[in-house]
Design an enzyme around this catalytic site. Structure first.
Site, PDB file in Angstrom:
ATOM      1  N   CYS A   1       0.838  -1.210   0.000  1.00 46.63           N
ATOM      2  CA  CYS A   1       0.000   0.000   0.000  1.00 46.63           C
ATOM      3  C   CYS A   1       0.871   1.257   0.000  1.00 46.63           C
ATOM      4  CB  CYS A   1      -0.895   0.010   1.232  1.00 46.63           C
ATOM      5  SG  CYS A   1      -1.970  -1.431   1.324  1.00 46.63           S
TER       6      CYS A   1
ATOM      7  N   HIS B   1       1.394  13.835  -6.730  1.00 47.27           N
ATOM      8  CA  HIS B   1       0.675  15.097  -6.527  1.00 47.27           C
ATOM      9  C   HIS B   1      -0.719  15.089  -7.158  1.00 47.27           C
ATOM     10  CE1 HIS B   1       0.404  18.999  -4.968  1.00 47.27           C
ATOM     11  NE2 HIS B   1       1.516  19.542  -5.421  1.00 47.27           N
TER      12      HIS B   1
ATOM     13  N   ASP C   1      -2.235  16.541  -1.985  1.00 48.91           N
ATOM     14  CA  ASP C   1      -1.842  17.949  -2.051  1.00 48.91           C
ATOM     15  C   ASP C   1      -0.685  18.204  -1.092  1.00 48.91           C
ATOM     16  OD1 ASP C   1      -3.836  18.531  -3.816  1.00 48.91           O
ATOM     17  OD2 ASP C   1      -5.272  19.064  -2.236  1.00 48.91           O
TER      18      ASP C   1
END
Ligand code: CAO
Length: 428
Positions: A345, A401, A405
């Site tokens: 993950c 990105h 953020d």
């Protein structure tokens, strides 16, 4: 009867000492009127000088690298009188039309790649002789874009010559039709010179792991807009606890900082679920995972591998210690299975056992973030009254990105520092 003609450089405008970048004929060649004899290149334009008479080349007076001016002798040609009669005098050769404009920067920029673009082979049986009709500047431009110029069958220049615009049009078509240019992305290739020219070398094939990692990293680098955020966690108390655990009587396990970092990372991921997500392949949705597995980058003699530790939140530090030691041994022995490396993950790349102050790890996509760790060191930290010696651990958080953020990245790092600052918080 035959007559000898001299073909000279015609009026080329107000330029002097122009470089000869290609010589297209050699002694004994039978040439036709308008056949290109040489190519000249200034910092503004590239131009062909065509033959003004047909005949047999008796002597070539120029070579690549020479500098010429109006009137410089190019070739002497033996012309049969029959053929010579209608031919114009050499001196009246029309000025060659510039075949394409080449901006100065485009000619100057590739200088470092010079060993890759020797002008001579281009004119003599090189890359595309007989296939692609293009000036060296255009060939260079094509190479910079990763275009195999022989794939462009016909150009829009005189006599089908390939121009810079033809190369641009080819790339545009390749991009809009989703086809690849030169078996990869439409990217300028890196010139690899013949290193034997500089000294002795030895060539070793890459391992399978090296090749797979290289491919994956390149595709991640090209696909993900990545940001790396750097900070330091105060691990003074964690370190005291770790040392105490290691020195406990009857302890058989080696506790390293990595284990605590894994637990802290899992807690931060639970707090910020976007870090435990992946973008769908169409890029239109986020897939949140209800499980939490962490990949650990392991350095092996064959290259980098990333075994995955499953269900980190439910495991104790001791269980993690045993699993990491087993997995890294298996990794170094080349015994990991594909299943051992699937389902991660988020990953951790820890170089702390080696050194470093900071680095910029590359996300192991389709994961959306990776945590880099380098060597902890004692730092003077201001506590409001005085400087205190604290053990500080440098952390590097790289994230995709498109998913995360900057503010969320910074909050995530704060959470990580919070847990590492006092590992008892992981129990709450
Ligand atoms: N700061 C200071 N010391 C550290 C440290 C840190 N951040 N991290 C580890 N150390 C110390 C350990 O405490 C241990 O010290 P002792 O030998 O005195 O007990 C020593 O360094 C060696 O640790 P380790 O590497 O055996 O154990 P680990 O749990 O820290 O790491 C593993 C395990 C598998 C991650 C590591 O062995 C490894 O392979 N690291 C390389 C990963 C890598 O290649 N990343 C790059 C990927 S991107 O190109």
């Amino acid at each position: 009867m035959s007559t000898t003609f001299e073909i000279k450089v015609p009026d080329i405008g107000n330029v002097h000492d122009v470089d000869v970048v290609a010589v297209e004929v050699q002694t004994g060649d039978v040439i036709e009127v308008d056949q290109t004899l040489i190519t000249l290149e200034t910092d503004k334009a590239s131009m062909d000088v065509p033959a003004s008479v047909a005949g047999t080349v008796q002597q070539v007076h120029l070579k690549v690298g020479d500098k010429v001016n109006e009137g410089s002798l190019i070739v002497t040609v033996l012309v049969s009188d029959e053929a010579a009669a209608p031919a114009p005098a050499a001196e009246s050769t029309p000025a060659p039309a510039p075949v394409e404009e080449v901006k100065a920067v485009e000619v100057v920029a590739p200088k470092p790649a010079a060993p890759e673009i020797p002008p001579a082979p281009l004119s003599k049986g090189g890359e595309a002789k007989g296939k692609a009709h293009a000036s060296p500047a255009v060939r260079l431009f094509a190479r910079e874009l990763g275009v195999d110029i022989s794939q462009i069958s016909q150009g829009n220049g005189r006599k089908g010559r390939i121009l810079k615009d033809d190369v641009k049009a080819y790339v545009k078509k390749a991009l809009t039709e989703g086809i690849t240019v030169t078996g990869g992305a439409a990217l300028p290739k890196i010139a690899v010179p013949d290193f034997t020219a500089f000294g002795e070398i030895e060539v070793q094939p890459l391992s399978k792991i090296n090749k797979l990692t290289g491919q994956h990293m390149t595709s991640v680098w090209l696909n993900l807009p990545m940001v790396t955020y750097h900070d330091e966690a105060d691990i003074t108390d964690m370190e005291a606890f770790r040392v105490a655990l290691n020195s406990e009587k009857n302890n058989t396990v080696k506790y390293t900082g990595l284990l605590f970092i894994m637990k802290a990372l899992a807690a931060a991921m639970q707090q910020f679920p976007r870090f435990n997500s992946s973008l769908s392949s169409d890029g239109q949705s986020l897939i949140f995972k209800k499980y939490l597995n962490i990949g650990i980058a392991v350095d092996t003699p064959n290259g980098l591998v990333v075994p995955v530790v499953r269900d980190v939140p439910s495991k104790s530090i001791k269980q993690l210690a045993l699993e990491i030691s087993e997995k890294s041994e298996k990794a170094r022995a080349g015994k990991l299975t594909a299943a051992d490396m699937q389902g991660g993950c988020m990953s951790i790349s820890s170089l702390g056992g080696i050194g470093g102050k900071a680095f910029t790890p590359i996300v192991n996509a389709p994961e959306v973030a990776i945590l880099g760790v380098t060597k902890s060191s004692m730092q003077p930290v201001w506590n409001g009254k005085e400087f205190e010696p604290r053990l500080m651990l440098p952390l590097d958080l790289t994230y995709d990105h498109r998913v995360i953020d900057g503010a969320e990245g910074a909050r995530f790092m704060e959470a990580l520092k919070y847990y590492l600052g006092d590992v008892r918080r992981l129990l709450v």
